[in-house]
Write an enzyme that holds these catalytic residues in place. Structure first.
Site, PDB file in Angstrom:
ATOM      1  N   TYR A  52      16.604  61.448  54.302  1.00  0.00           N
ATOM      2  CA  TYR A  52      16.574  60.677  53.090  1.00  0.00           C
ATOM      3  C   TYR A  52      16.490  59.377  53.450  1.00  0.00           C
ATOM      4  CZ  TYR A  52      18.351  58.597  48.829  1.00  0.00           C
ATOM      5  OH  TYR A  52      18.675  57.910  47.735  1.00  0.00           O
ATOM      6  N   ASP A  59      24.022  66.872  57.456  1.00  0.00           N
ATOM      7  CA  ASP A  59      23.975  66.876  55.736  1.00  0.00           C
ATOM      8  C   ASP A  59      23.471  67.998  55.302  1.00  0.00           C
ATOM      9  OD1 ASP A  59      22.995  66.303  53.411  1.00  0.00           O
ATOM     10  OD2 ASP A  59      22.558  64.198  54.120  1.00  0.00           O
ATOM     11  N   LYS A  63      23.629  66.767  43.833  1.00  0.00           N
ATOM     12  CA  LYS A  63      22.528  67.678  43.830  1.00  0.00           C
ATOM     13  C   LYS A  63      23.002  69.222  43.625  1.00  0.00           C
ATOM     14  CE  LYS A  63      20.225  64.110  45.165  1.00  0.00           C
ATOM     15  NZ  LYS A  63      20.781  63.071  45.754  1.00  0.00           N
TER      16      LYS A  63
HETATM   17  O1  P1T Z   1      22.283  59.776  45.919  1.00  0.00           O
HETATM   18  P1  P1T Z   1      23.669  60.108  46.446  1.00  0.00           P
HETATM   19  O2  P1T Z   1      24.440  61.178  45.939  1.00  0.00           O
HETATM   20  O3  P1T Z   1      24.472  58.817  47.018  1.00  0.00           O
HETATM   21  O4  P1T Z   1      23.309  60.815  47.868  1.00  0.00           O
HETATM   22  C1  P1T Z   1      22.433  60.476  49.144  1.00  0.00           C
HETATM   23  C2  P1T Z   1      21.842  61.392  49.603  1.00  0.00           C
HETATM   24  C3  P1T Z   1      22.198  61.962  50.998  1.00  0.00           C
HETATM   25  N1  P1T Z   1      21.729  63.062  51.572  1.00  0.00           N
HETATM   26  C4  P1T Z   1      20.559  63.448  50.964  1.00  0.00           C
HETATM   27  C5  P1T Z   1      19.958  64.736  52.022  1.00  0.00           C
HETATM   28  C6  P1T Z   1      20.121  63.199  49.894  1.00  0.00           C
HETATM   29  O5  P1T Z   1      18.798  63.616  49.351  1.00  0.00           O
HETATM   30  C7  P1T Z   1      20.576  61.846  49.295  1.00  0.00           C
HETATM   31  C8  P1T Z   1      20.077  61.644  47.704  1.00  0.00           C
HETATM   32  N2  P1T Z   1      18.856  61.934  47.464  1.00  0.00           N
HETATM   33  C9  P1T Z   1      17.938  61.748  46.530  1.00  0.00           C
HETATM   34  C10 P1T Z   1      18.391  60.915  45.489  1.00  0.00           C
HETATM   35  C11 P1T Z   1      16.613  62.157  46.470  1.00  0.00           C
HETATM   36  O6  P1T Z   1      15.865  62.230  45.579  1.00  0.00           O
HETATM   37  O7  P1T Z   1      16.194  62.568  47.415  1.00  0.00           O
END
Ligand code: P1T
Length: 385
Positions: free
Chosen positions: A107, A179, A204
């Site tokens: 990410y 993750d 998510k």
């Molecule tokens: O957006 P947040 O809740 O802070 O999470 C960050 C995050 C961490 N790890 C993974 C694998 C992620 O996909 C994300 C956030 N990703 C998005 C917002 C996206 O659209 O890919």
């Protein structure tokens, strides 16, 4: 059912509904109450009833922490205000001079935090292909403290062998962080494969309804839980009680939602695979996927995320995502509604010019749980132009 019902034998579908979510002992309320309070009455100085201040502890947050820890098969866990806040908290276990080995596919926000913020505190990093143990070994230095992976990764859906990564980490005195946002504990449980920390963007699939931003760290070690708990309180990036409630509500249907996400995603990959405008489909469930066998070994099913490259480059990709009507053009993923985006220009823009830069012709789908024919027709009309 009472407060401490033995639940170690329950299936994950039962845990999703009941772990941490027992009826309220005082009132019998079947749903965990939202304790919308910042502070708590004390009976005398230093004599509280288990809670003193809501940054330090809150009963709705406690319920969420029990719920996700149980789903991950962990002994404990801590909830945060976002996925990035959870990641930042793990990273604060490091000291100046330490080093992180991460995947060369992750990410964009994780890469930004490690490469643009942590480096200010003299913490080094290397981004490598984590499917290649030799590449990992050669990136590890005597300063390496963390091996950090997403599996499936965002946005290329690469799979990393968690057992292999955890054992390499431990051979070198480092921790393994997984993750698990894309897989969720329903599809994969990294702690049982040797990981030290599981991190989530609960924004998510765990939340599942695009109405809350949150993060989580699950662990199997009392010592690590104490250190993360100390940092959670010291830093204070905690979720509000209402957000904890929304997550608890979403989690109850995680297994049924995931089954439908996976089923729809599999049908969409079959459709895209033979489409004349599509160059390559990336989905760990495809036998042609380079790490399909590892996915088969460590995952129950292959998830609801599908990425694909299109003929005509970035321009064609950006036109296609403008045309969908059921798929909404938006960042984020993992909720009941289908989303579409172009990572190079959206979620992964911060990786431009780095080893994590993404091909501009790549489109990422978060496949929702709508009727499959509506999803296929929508993609069909958008690809036709
Ligand atoms: O957006 P947040 O809740 O802070 O999470 C960050 C995050 C961490 N790890 C993974 C694998 C992620 O996909 C994300 C956030 N990703 C998005 C917002 C996206 O659209 O890919």
């Amino acid at each position: 059912m009472t407060g401490d019902k033995e639940n170690s034998e329950w299936g994950i579908e039962t845990l999703a509904i009941h772990a941490g979510q027992e009826p309220d002992l005082q009132t019998g309320a079947v749903t965990v109450p939202v304790y919308q309070t910042s502070t708590y009455e004390q009976d005398a100085v230093g004599q509280d009833r288990g809670y003193e201040y809501s940054r330090t502890g809150n009963p709705t947050r406690d319920a969420l922490e029990k719920s996700i820890s149980a789903l991950e098969g962990g002994t404990s866990g801590k909830a945060f205000a976002s996925g990035m806040a959870a990641e930042d908290t793990i990273l604060r276990l490091l000291n100046p001079g330490d080093h992180i080995v991460m995947g060369n596919d992750a990410y964009g926000g994780t890469f930004r935090l490690i490469s643009k913020v942590l480096t200010r505190f003299n913490i080094g990093w290397s981004a490598v292909d984590l499917s290649n143990p030799k590449a990992i070994e050669s990136a590890i230095t005597d300063k390496t403290k963390l091996l950090w992976t997403e599996t499936p990764s965002n946005p290329l859906l690469s799979i990393v062998d968690i057992e292999m990564l955890a054992s390499l980490a431990h051979d070198h005195g480092a921790w393994c962080v997984v993750d698990n946002t894309f897989a969720t504990p329903y599809l994969q449980q990294p702690l049982s494969l040797g990981a030290d920390f599981v991190v989530h963007s609960t924004t998510k699939y765990l939340g599942g309804h695009s109405d809350v931003v949150g993060g989580f760290i699950a662990m199997n070690s009392a010592d690590l839980n104490e250190e993360i708990g100390f940092l959670q309180n010291a830093i204070g990036a905690v979720p509000a009680p209402w957000d904890c409630y929304l997550l608890l509500r979403g989690i109850k249907t995680l297994p049924v939602r995931m089954d439908r996400h996976c089923e729809n995603a599999e049908k969409i990959t079959q459709f895209l695979k033979v489409h004349e405008k599509v160059e390559e489909v990336l989905y760990p469930g495809l036998e042609t996927h380079p790490t399909h066998l590892i996915a088969e070994k460590q995952m129950r099913k292959y998830g609801g995320m599908v990425s694909f490259t299109v003929k005509g480059g970035q321009e064609a990709a950006q036109e296609i995502v403008k045309r969908t009507k059921v798929f909404t053009l938006a960042e984020s993923l993992g909720a009941v509604e289908s989303l579409i985006e172009v990572p190079a220009a959206m979620t992964h823009l911060s990786a431009e010019g780095s080893p994590l830069e993404v091909d501009g012709s790549l489109i990422r789908l978060s496949v929702g749980i709508e009727a499959i024919d509506d999803l296929l027709n929508d993609l069909g009309q958008a690809l036709k132009g």
